[in-house]
Design a protein around this motif. Structure first.
Motif, short mmCIF file in Angstrom:
data_model
loop_
_atom_site.label_atom_id
_atom_site.label_comp_id
_atom_site.label_asym_id
_atom_site.label_seq_id
_atom_site.Cartn_x
_atom_site.Cartn_y
_atom_site.Cartn_z
N ASN A 255 -10.27 -16.30 5.00
CA ASN A 255 -11.11 -15.19 4.57
C ASN A 255 -10.92 -13.94 5.44
N THR A 256 -9.67 -13.62 5.70
CA THR A 256 -9.33 -12.42 6.46
C THR A 256 -8.57 -11.45 5.56
N LEU A 257 -9.03 -10.21 5.54
CA LEU A 257 -8.33 -9.14 4.84
C LEU A 257 -7.70 -8.25 5.90
N PHE A 258 -6.37 -8.07 5.82
CA PHE A 258 -5.70 -7.29 6.86
C PHE A 258 -4.54 -6.50 6.27
N VAL A 259 -4.11 -5.49 7.03
CA VAL A 259 -2.94 -4.68 6.68
C VAL A 259 -1.88 -4.91 7.74
N VAL A 260 -0.66 -5.25 7.32
CA VAL A 260 0.43 -5.45 8.26
C VAL A 260 1.46 -4.34 8.07
N ASP A 261 1.88 -3.74 9.16
CA ASP A 261 2.95 -2.75 9.16
C ASP A 261 4.27 -3.50 9.26
N VAL A 262 5.09 -3.45 8.22
CA VAL A 262 6.29 -4.29 8.19
C VAL A 262 7.37 -3.77 9.14
N GLN A 263 7.22 -2.55 9.65
CA GLN A 263 8.19 -2.05 10.62
C GLN A 263 7.81 -2.42 12.04
N LEU B 70 0.83 -1.21 0.00
CA LEU B 70 0.00 0.00 0.00
C LEU B 70 0.86 1.25 0.00
N ASN B 71 1.96 1.21 0.73
CA ASN B 71 2.91 2.33 0.82
C ASN B 71 4.24 1.77 1.28
N ALA B 72 5.14 2.63 1.74
CA ALA B 72 6.50 2.20 2.05
C ALA B 72 6.58 1.23 3.22
N ARG B 73 5.54 1.18 4.07
CA ARG B 73 5.64 0.30 5.25
C ARG B 73 4.42 -0.58 5.47
N GLN B 74 3.40 -0.49 4.64
CA GLN B 74 2.18 -1.29 4.85
C GLN B 74 1.90 -2.20 3.66
N VAL B 75 1.54 -3.45 3.98
CA VAL B 75 1.16 -4.44 2.97
C VAL B 75 -0.23 -4.95 3.31
N VAL B 76 -1.10 -5.01 2.31
CA VAL B 76 -2.44 -5.57 2.51
C VAL B 76 -2.43 -7.02 2.05
N CYS B 77 -3.05 -7.91 2.84
CA CYS B 77 -2.99 -9.34 2.59
C CYS B 77 -4.37 -9.97 2.69
N GLY B 78 -4.55 -11.09 1.97
CA GLY B 78 -5.76 -11.89 2.07
C GLY B 78 -5.39 -13.33 2.37
N THR B 79 -6.20 -14.01 3.18
CA THR B 79 -5.85 -15.34 3.67
C THR B 79 -6.89 -16.39 3.29
N LYS B 80 -6.51 -17.63 3.50
CA LYS B 80 -7.42 -18.75 3.27
C LYS B 80 -8.60 -18.73 4.24
#
Length: 462
Positions: free
Chosen positions: A117-125, A105-115
Motif C-alpha cells: 500500500n505504497t504510492l511512489f514516484v521513481v525517477d528512472v534516470q 508521468l513524463n519522460a523520466r518519472q513513473v508512478v507505482c503502487g505496491t502490495k
C-alpha cells in the motif's frame, strides 16, 4: 526589356502560377515568346533517410519530420524491431513489496503502487524514490490498509491532468492532480465494499472502478476540484480534499457455475465505441455501453477461464485481449468473439500477469519473469534475429524473442526459509509494464509470484 533571342530557337513559355498570371509585366505568351518569369529559388531535395528524420526531431524542427506516411512507417517498423534491441537496467526499490501498477508521468518519472500500500514516484534516470501520501476515508472510524492487499490500479486521464488510484483504504478511489500530485477527491463511503482492482477513464472527468465486491462504479469529477477551489491544506498542514459518491453502480451478473467468484479483475475502455469491457474471475467478459450511466450489453464466457486477471483494448484493431493462467484470448466483438485463436504463453502455467497493445504488437508480462511480444497480424510471436543465436543454422527454426528480467530483491524471512527451503532465486512475476514510446523505453515491475513471499523487481528497458 525585349526578350532575349538565342539564334533561331524560341524558348517555350513555362506555365504560370496564379501570382504570375495576374502580373501585367509578363505580357502575352500566346505565341510562346513572352518574357521569362523570375527565376524561382531551387527547392532543396527531400531528405527521407532515417538519420535526417531523427536529426529533425533532435533540433525540434517542427513540421520537417512529418513526411507523408514516413513517420507512420517508421513507427510501425520500430514497434516490430524495438523489442530485440531493448536492454535492462534494474532499479532499486529498497524493501517495498511487489509492484502491482505503474504509469509514466513524463519522460523520466513513473508512478507505482505496491502490495504494501505504497504510492511512489521513481525517477528512472537517478533512481530516486518519492512517496506520495495516501488519502484517508473521512470519520474517526476510517478503514486503514488491510494486509495482503495494496494498490492494484493506477490510471491517468486522457489529458494527463488527473491520476486515479486507490486510497489508504483499498476500497476507496483516490484522485490526484497532475503534475503536482496534490489530492483532489476521494470516493469512500458510498462506493465499493471491497478492494478496487481496476480503474479506467472514459473522459477527462469520468472514471470507472471495478472491485472485488462484484461491482463497477462510475465517478464524475467536478472540474472545479482540480483548480484549487475544493482541495486545499488546512492550518495544521494536513491535506483536505472533497469526498464524492459514484453516479452509478452496476453489479456483475452472477454466473451459475461459480456465483461467489464474480470479482471484477480488470477494465478497458473503447473510446471509439464508447464501451467499457470488464473481466471477472468467474471466467466471463462483460460489456457496457458507457454514457451518463452504464448499460450492460452482453456477457460472454471466456475460452480460458482460470485466473483471468488482465485486460487491454486496441482502438486501431477494435480488439480486446484477456490474459489468463496460460493463454491470451482475443475478442473481436464485431466478428464474433472466438474468431481469433487464443495464444498460449507456454511459461509453465505461471500465467499472464500484464498486457499492453501498441499498434499490432501485444506485449505479454508473465508470472515467470519474462516479456513476450506477439504480432496479432501475423498471429505469431516475434522471433530472435538469426545472428543473435550462436547455434542458428540455415533452415533451423528461430527462437521466440523473450526478454528475461533480473533478480530484483527477495526478503530471506522465516517464511522463505521454512516453506520454500531457502531457494536462492525466484522468478519475478511482471504484474505491470508500461511503454514510453516517444523515448522508446519500457518500464516493467513486479515481485515474487507466491503470495507469501516479500520482494520486488523494477527495471527500465531501453
Amino acid at each position: 526589356m525585349a526578350p532575349r533571342q538565342t539564334g533561331s530557337r524560341k524558348r517555350k513559355a513555362p506555365a504560370l502560377d496564379a501570382a504570375a498570371a495576374g502580373s501585367s509585366s509578363l505580357g502575352s505568351a500566346a505565341d510562346g515568346e513572352g518574357p521569362l518569369p523570375p527565376k524561382r529559388p531551387k527547392r532543396p531535395a527531400a531528405r527521407r533517410s532515417l538519420l535526417h528524420y531523427l536529426k529533425g526531431r533532435e533540433v525540434g524542427a517542427r513540421g520537417r519530420a512529418g513526411l507523408p506516411g514516413f513517420e507512420g512507417g517508421l513507427r510501425g517498423y520500430a514497434v516490430q524491431k524495438l523489442p530485440e534491441l531493448l536492454r535492462e537496467r534494474e532499479l532499486a526499490l529498497g524493501t517495498l513489496n511487489k509492484v502491482f501498477a505503474s504509469q509514466w508521468l513524463n519522460a523520466r518519472q513513473v508512478v507505482c503502487g505496491t502490495k504494501c500500500n505504497t504510492l511512489f514516484v521513481v525517477d528512472v534516470q537517478s533512481g530516486q524514490i518519492t512517496r506520495i501520501p495516501l488519502m484517508r476515508d473521512r470519520g474517526p472510524g476510517s478503514a486503514r490498509a488491510q494486509p495482503s492487499c495494496g494498490i492494484h490500479a493506477i490510471q491517468l486521464n486522457p489529458s494527463k491532468t488527473l491520476l486515479a488510484t486507490g486510497g489508504e483504504n483499498p476500497n476507496s478511489l483516490a484522485v490526484y492532480q497532475l503534475p503536482t500530485l496534490d489530492p483532489v477527491c476521494l470516493g469512500d463511503r458510498h462506493g465499493h465494499k471491497d478492494w478496487i482492482f481496476a480503474i479506467a477513464w472514459m473522459s477527462d472527468t469520468v472514471a470507472v472502478s471495478g472491485s472485488r465486491d462484484g461491482t463497477v462504479a462510475l465517478w464524475r469529477m467536478d472540474p472545479d476540484m482540480s483548480h484549487g477551489s475544493i482541495a486545499w491544506h488546512n492550518d495544521a498542514g494536513l491535506p483536505v480534499y472533497a469526498h464524492i459518491r459514484p453516479r452509478d453502480v452496476e453489479t456483475i451478473p452472477r454466473a451459475s457455475t461459480n456465483p461467489g467468484n464474480r470479482k471484477v479483475r480488470a477494465l478497458a475502455f473503447s473510446g471509439r465505441n464508447q464501451e467499457l469491457g470488464a473481466v471477472s474471475l468467474d471466467g466471463y467478459f462483460h460489456l457496457w455501453k458507457a454514457g451518463s450511466n452504464l448499460s450492460r450489453l452482453l456477457s460472454i464466457r471466456l475460452p480460458c477461464c482460470r485466473e483471468n486477471v488482465c485486460l487491454t483494448y486496441c482502438d486501431e484493431l477494435a480488439l480486446y485481449a484477456v490474459g489468463s493462467q496460460s493463454h491470451v484470448s482475443f475478442l473481436d466483438l464485431r466478428q464474433g468473439h472466438q474468431n481469433i485463436q487464443p495464444l498460449c504463453s507456454r511459461e509453465g502455467g505461471t500465467g499472464v500477469r500484464s498486457l499492453s497493445f501498441y499498434q499490432h504488437i501485444v506485449t505479454v508480462g508473465t508470472g515467470h519473469g519474462s516479456l513476450l511480444f506477439y504480432d496479432i497480424r501475423a498471429q505469431k510471436f516475434l522471433e530472435e534475429r538469426a545472428s543473435a543465436s550462436p547455434h542458428f543454422s540455415p533452415g533451423s527454426a528461430r527462437r521466440k524473442l523473450k526478454l528475461t528480467c533480473g533478480r530484483g530483491w527477495l526478503s530471506h524471512d522465516d517464511l522463505w526459509v521454512n516453506y520454500f527451503g531457502g531457494i536462492g532465486e525466484f522468478p519475478n512475476a511482471l504484474y505491470t509494464h508500461c511503454y514510453n514510446w516517444p523515448e522508446m523505453k519500457l518500464f516493467a515491475a513486479g515481485g515474487p509470484l507466491p503470495s507469501g513471499l516479500h520482494g520486488n523487481y523494477a527495471g527500465l528497458w531501453s
